[in-house]
Design a protein around this motif. Structure first.
Motif, PDB file in Angstrom:
ATOM      1  N   ASP A  58       3.157   5.385  13.902  1.00  0.00           N
ATOM      2  CA  ASP A  58       2.487   4.206  13.738  1.00  0.00           C
ATOM      3  C   ASP A  58       1.952   3.976  12.643  1.00  0.00           C
ATOM      4  OD1 ASP A  58       3.667   2.829  16.167  1.00  0.00           O
ATOM      5  OD2 ASP A  58       2.418   4.199  17.363  1.00  0.00           O
ATOM      6  N   ALA A  59       1.874   4.906  11.649  1.00  0.00           N
ATOM      7  CA  ALA A  59       1.263   4.698  10.451  1.00  0.00           C
ATOM      8  C   ALA A  59       0.836   3.410   9.941  1.00  0.00           C
ATOM      9  CB  ALA A  59       1.546   5.692   9.399  1.00  0.00           C
ATOM     10  N   ALA A  60       2.198   2.631   9.798  1.00  0.00           N
ATOM     11  CA  ALA A  60       2.111   1.210   9.042  1.00  0.00           C
ATOM     12  C   ALA A  60       1.198   0.365   9.898  1.00  0.00           C
ATOM     13  CB  ALA A  60       3.547   0.851   8.958  1.00  0.00           C
ATOM     14  N   ALA A  61       1.451   0.363  11.267  1.00  0.00           N
ATOM     15  CA  ALA A  61       0.691  -0.216  12.270  1.00  0.00           C
ATOM     16  C   ALA A  61      -0.745  -0.112  11.849  1.00  0.00           C
ATOM     17  CB  ALA A  61       1.084  -0.008  13.541  1.00  0.00           C
ATOM     18  N   THR A  63      -2.404   1.136   9.307  1.00  0.00           N
ATOM     19  CA  THR A  63      -2.472   0.231   7.986  1.00  0.00           C
ATOM     20  C   THR A  63      -2.736  -1.159   7.869  1.00  0.00           C
ATOM     21  OG1 THR A  63      -1.222   2.190   6.636  1.00  0.00           O
ATOM     22  CG2 THR A  63      -1.848   0.278   5.511  1.00  0.00           C
ATOM     23  N   GLY A  64      -1.800  -1.813   8.865  1.00  0.00           N
ATOM     24  CA  GLY A  64      -1.989  -3.130   8.924  1.00  0.00           C
ATOM     25  C   GLY A  64      -3.282  -3.475   9.626  1.00  0.00           C
ATOM     26  N   ALA A 189       1.962  -0.150  17.051  1.00  0.00           N
ATOM     27  CA  ALA A 189       2.898  -1.088  16.702  1.00  0.00           C
ATOM     28  C   ALA A 189       3.498  -1.630  17.963  1.00  0.00           C
ATOM     29  CB  ALA A 189       4.187  -0.907  15.955  1.00  0.00           C
ATOM     30  N   PRO A 203       2.480  -9.521  11.899  1.00  0.00           N
ATOM     31  CA  PRO A 203       2.189  -8.282  12.415  1.00  0.00           C
ATOM     32  C   PRO A 203       1.594  -8.169  13.740  1.00  0.00           C
ATOM     33  CG  PRO A 203       1.394  -8.549  10.189  1.00  0.00           C
ATOM     34  CD  PRO A 203       1.900  -9.844  10.631  1.00  0.00           C
ATOM     35  N   PHE A 205      -0.052  -5.681  17.235  1.00  0.00           N
ATOM     36  CA  PHE A 205      -0.686  -4.455  17.570  1.00  0.00           C
ATOM     37  C   PHE A 205      -0.803  -4.296  18.859  1.00  0.00           C
ATOM     38  CE2 PHE A 205      -2.125  -6.075  13.490  1.00  0.00           C
ATOM     39  CZ  PHE A 205      -1.399  -4.905  12.275  1.00  0.00           C
TER      40      PHE A 205
ATOM     41  N   VAL B 370       3.766  -2.726   3.883  1.00  0.00           N
ATOM     42  CA  VAL B 370       2.421  -2.266   3.305  1.00  0.00           C
ATOM     43  C   VAL B 370       2.746  -0.883   2.846  1.00  0.00           C
ATOM     44  CG1 VAL B 370       0.778  -3.806   4.942  1.00  0.00           C
ATOM     45  CG2 VAL B 370       1.847  -1.563   5.769  1.00  0.00           C
ATOM     46  N   HIS B 371       3.718  -0.168   3.327  1.00  0.00           N
ATOM     47  CA  HIS B 371       3.826   1.138   2.753  1.00  0.00           C
ATOM     48  C   HIS B 371       5.370   1.061   2.146  1.00  0.00           C
ATOM     49  CE1 HIS B 371       1.280   3.571   5.718  1.00  0.00           C
ATOM     50  NE2 HIS B 371       0.673   2.765   4.935  1.00  0.00           N
ATOM     51  N   GLY B 435       8.680  -2.233  18.404  1.00  0.00           N
ATOM     52  CA  GLY B 435       7.978  -3.100  17.780  1.00  0.00           C
ATOM     53  C   GLY B 435       7.508  -2.489  16.451  1.00  0.00           C
ATOM     54  N   ARG B 437       8.452  -2.216  12.680  1.00  0.00           N
ATOM     55  CA  ARG B 437       8.922  -3.183  11.444  1.00  0.00           C
ATOM     56  C   ARG B 437       9.416  -2.333  10.304  1.00  0.00           C
ATOM     57  NH1 ARG B 437       6.180  -6.144  15.033  1.00  0.00           N
ATOM     58  NH2 ARG B 437       4.134  -5.336  14.343  1.00  0.00           N
ATOM     59  N   PHE B 461       6.711  -1.997   7.502  1.00  0.00           N
ATOM     60  CA  PHE B 461       5.675  -3.330   7.697  1.00  0.00           C
ATOM     61  C   PHE B 461       4.616  -3.045   8.687  1.00  0.00           C
ATOM     62  CE2 PHE B 461       9.542  -5.459   6.189  1.00  0.00           C
ATOM     63  CZ  PHE B 461       8.634  -6.488   5.438  1.00  0.00           C
ATOM     64  N   ALA B 462       3.514  -3.678   8.387  1.00  0.00           N
ATOM     65  CA  ALA B 462       2.515  -3.533   9.700  1.00  0.00           C
ATOM     66  C   ALA B 462       3.068  -3.981  11.027  1.00  0.00           C
ATOM     67  CB  ALA B 462       1.341  -4.296   9.319  1.00  0.00           C
TER      68      ALA B 462
END
Lengths: 262, 462
Positions: A58-61, A63-64, A189, A203, A205, B370-371, B435, B437, B461-462
């Motif tokens: 869930d790193a990108a989540a 970050t978002g 996420a 996005p 969460f 985002v990454h 969920g 992305r 993606f976030a």
């Protein structure tokens, strides 16, 4: 919007006196009514908040969510110091500025610090949090570094109190440990509301408030980031229905660590 | 030498004369390093030090000698400090670097030539001092011209006709007729300040206090020019000749001594090897090699200026501590290839300040992750139809079932750059059943490739 209009708006933002958005003096509002009502004065500026990724994947989540939260905290013109450990970059990928720009966070306002070791990251964070001219300081740490103890978090919290700058401690592959953080969150996420032709949407969460020094905790919200309003909103309330879930959705695996492969 | 050996002897001859002779291969690198160290040491006398490899140094002491009690005092100090141990020193002081060099190598040791006396001083030197090559030398000796003086009293024109203009030019330089400036090892700083100590300093705190005082002096002279320093060099001269150098750089010109000192403190704190004063520092010099115009700050009503300055100061502190490569800002690059679309610049760089990013237009969802992995990571993907998004894929040993997908967004290689190996990429934004992305792409088109095109994970993606 026309590009010229966007440009004009940017110039107006640059001219306007820099002020941290004062939706409620000293407190941050997410923009999602029910969550804000439940939070009350929990999300204070100039206090340490700790965000955990539910799983390393869930790193990108994370970050978002933090990119959104940083905008809620610092507004349009506030500058942000984003400290990342080198290991996060190999594991979850380096930050991609066009992606952050797509979330509404202007990359020109981001000062990126790459820290080799967690103690370097904390040292840089302390230095940055003492600077009152910043909006928010994001500190992303991987795992459970020994240097991140009660003393380190207290230092951050005291520096934040003195300067009014808000540190967000982003934790990946970590379990909550001793900390003086004002709030503690878990971010995962969540399935987005599908756009036309079953395309992924904005996005989304799954947020859990794990700890709240100013009130009740344990609430869980399904939030969505609205990059035009630069605020969160409840994902379900907008369309009136919960995001469609595919019928063949498998039962989530109990523990899913991000495995490192060659 | 005492045992009958002379320079220029072959090894076989030398061994014949001294059978127990130990021969060691010449270590050019070590010699060069040693010469550099001596040159560092000589920086204490003048900022204009040049190497005269392999075994010489040229110092331009114009305007420096009075600090050491005149030319004699400077030369004595230098000889006394250098000639302990195994180093043998020959020095000469003359009006031009060429004359001084010839006198040091071919004349009496430690000569000081009075101004204008170069022609007389070099007259008794052998013609070898002209260093005009073996052929010319032989010709000169055959003509019976043994010393520089013999040559100098000949008429100029026949000399040029016989030996060329180069020899005549050398002669003129040797006699002090033409002064060619030396190329110093380090650029001559905009300004510098130094302090000497009768009792060497050993405490880091004292060093910092000295640097602050010196920064104050430097600030005065910078202020006269309306400049601020972009780089500051501190040279700490140890009594034993070792020189430690500390450098700090700033994003914007500064001259406030406390700011400079604070950065030096950060620098000293982060040294891999802590500062070792040995028997102490007897000379500390602060120089400003790079400066830029510094406008007097105009305070605006909103205090934005002050905030900008605060942030710049923070950037300077972080860059000094973690290195300029670690503290970055980003600028967009003119390319469609996602992994090359962003360039990192040192934070506070003028280009990063002037950048305007294309902010999100009113897209329904973010179009970029985002990454983004610097290297796309191979995945195993299963697509339903050849040109469609995958149904499921395996990345890092985890299987992801795809619930939503959008695409393709086709990004073609930039043909004008002539990358033969690159192929068209079809990007899909996919969301798995949890969920999460992802941004994945198919490398190459189905109709182009004999085998199935491979799939890659490129971003989150976030």
């Amino acid at each position: 919007m026309q590009p010229t209009l966007i440009e004009l708006q940017r110039q107006i933002t640059a001219l306007a006196p820099m002020q941290k958005p004062t939706d409620q003096q000293g407190f941050v509002t997410l923009g999602a009514e029910r969550a804000d009502a439940a939070l009350g004065s929990a999300l204070a500026r100039g206090a340490l908040h700790e965000m955990f990724a539910a799983q390393a994947a869930d790193a990108a989540a994370l970050t978002g969510f933090c990119a959104g939260l940083a905008q809620c905290i610092s507004g349009d013109a506030g500058r942000i110091v984003w400290i990342r450990q080198g290991f996060s970059e190999t594991e979850a990928g380096p930050l991609f500025m066009p992606g952050l720009a797509a979330l509404g966070l202007d990359p020109a306002h981001i000062i990126h610090v790459r820290a080799r070791r967690p103690e370097d990251g904390l040292r840089a964070a302390l230095e940055a949090v003492r600077c009152a001219a910043l909006g928010a300081v994001l500190i992303e740490l991987w795992g459970m570094p020994r240097s991140l103890d009660l003393t380190a978090t207290r230092r951050l919290a005291l520096a934040a109190e003195a300067s009014g700058t808000t540190p967000l401690l982003m934790r990946l592959a970590a379990e909550p440990g001793p900390s003086v953080a004002q709030t503690r969150w878990q971010v995962a996420a969540a399935p987005s509301r599908a756009l036309a032709a079953n395309a992924p949407g904005r996005p989304a969460f799954d947020i859990t408030l794990l700890r709240n020094r100013a009130g009740a905790s344990g609430q869980r919200w399904h939030l969505e980031w609205d990059h035009e309003r630069k605020r969160f909103r409840h994902a379900a309330t907008v369309s009136g229905s919960v995001a469609a879930v595919p019928d063949k959705r498998p039962v989530p695996a109990p523990v899913e660590r991000l495995a490192r492969t060659g | 030498m005492d045992i009958g050996l002379t320079p220029g002897l072959t090894l076989a001859d030398a061994r014949a004369r001294v059978p127990q002779l130990a021969a060691v291969e010449m270590d050019h690198a070590a010699d060069a390093a040693w010469l550099e160290r001596i040159a560092d040491f000589c920086d204490r006398y003048t900022p204009m030090t040049a190497l005269d490899a392999p075994d010489g140094l040229v110092l331009d002491i114009t305007g420096c000698a009075h600090l050491f009690g005149g030319e004699k005092g400077l030369l004595d100090d230098l000889v006394a400090r250098l000639s302990h141990g195994t180093t043998q020193v020959r020095t000469a002081l003359a009006g031009t670097p060429q004359a001084a060099r010839a006198l040091a190598r071919f004349g009496q040791p430690h000569v000081i030539v009075a101004p204008g006396g170069e022609a007389a001083a070099v007259a008794p030197l052998p013609v070898a001092a002209l260093e005009a090559g073996a052929e010319t030398m032989t010709a000169l000796l055959r003509a019976g011209l043994k010393t520089v003086g013999d040559l100098a009293c000949r008429p100029h024109k026949p000399l040029v006709a016989r030996f060329g203009a180069a020899l005549a030019a050398r002669l003129v330089r040797l006699q002090g007729g033409e002064n060619i400036a030396i190329a110093p090892r380090r650029p001559v700083p905009v300004c510098s300040a130094e302090r000497r100590f009768a009792e060497p300093l050993t405490q880091t705190g004292d060093v910092l206090a000295t640097l602050e005082a010196l920064a104050g002096h430097a600030a005065d002279s910078l202020e006269k020019r309306g400049h601020g320093g972009r780089r500051f060099d501190a040279a700490l001269f140890r009594t034993d000749g070792t020189v430690s150098r500390l450098t700090i750089e700033t994003a914007r010109p500064v001259r406030a001594p406390e700011v400079v000192t604070r950065l030096f403190r950060e620098r000293i704190d982060t040294l891999g090897d802590p500062l070792d004063p040995g028997y102490g520092y007897d000379l500390i010099r602060l120089s400003v090699p790079v400066s830029a115009a510094l406008e007097t700050a105009q305070h605006t009503l909103d205090g934005r200026q002050v905030e900008d300055e605060d942030v710049t100061a923070l950037i300077d502190r972080l860059s000094t501590r973690f290195g300029r490569h670690a503290v970055t800002q980003f600028v967009p690059a003119e390319t469609h290839i996602p992994e090359e679309a962003v360039r990192a610049m040192p934070a506070g760089h003028a280009a990063a300040q002037a950048t305007h990013w294309q902010m999100a237009p009113a897209d329904a969802r973010p179009m970029r992750p985002v990454h983004l992995f610097a290297q796309p990571q191979p995945i195993e993907a299963l697509a339903e139809i050849p040109d469609g998004p995958p149904l499921r894929f395996r990345w890092r040993r985890v299987l992801h079932e795809i619930a939503r997908a959008e695409g393709p967004e086709r990004i073609a290689p930039e043909w004008w750059r002539g990358d033969e190996g690159s192929r068209t990429r079809d990007y899909y934004c996919v969301e798995d059943s949890h969920g999460r992305r992802f941004w994945i792409f198919r490398h190459g088109l189905y109709e182009e490739l004999p085998h199935h095109p491979r799939w890659f994970m490129h971003g989150l993606f976030a």
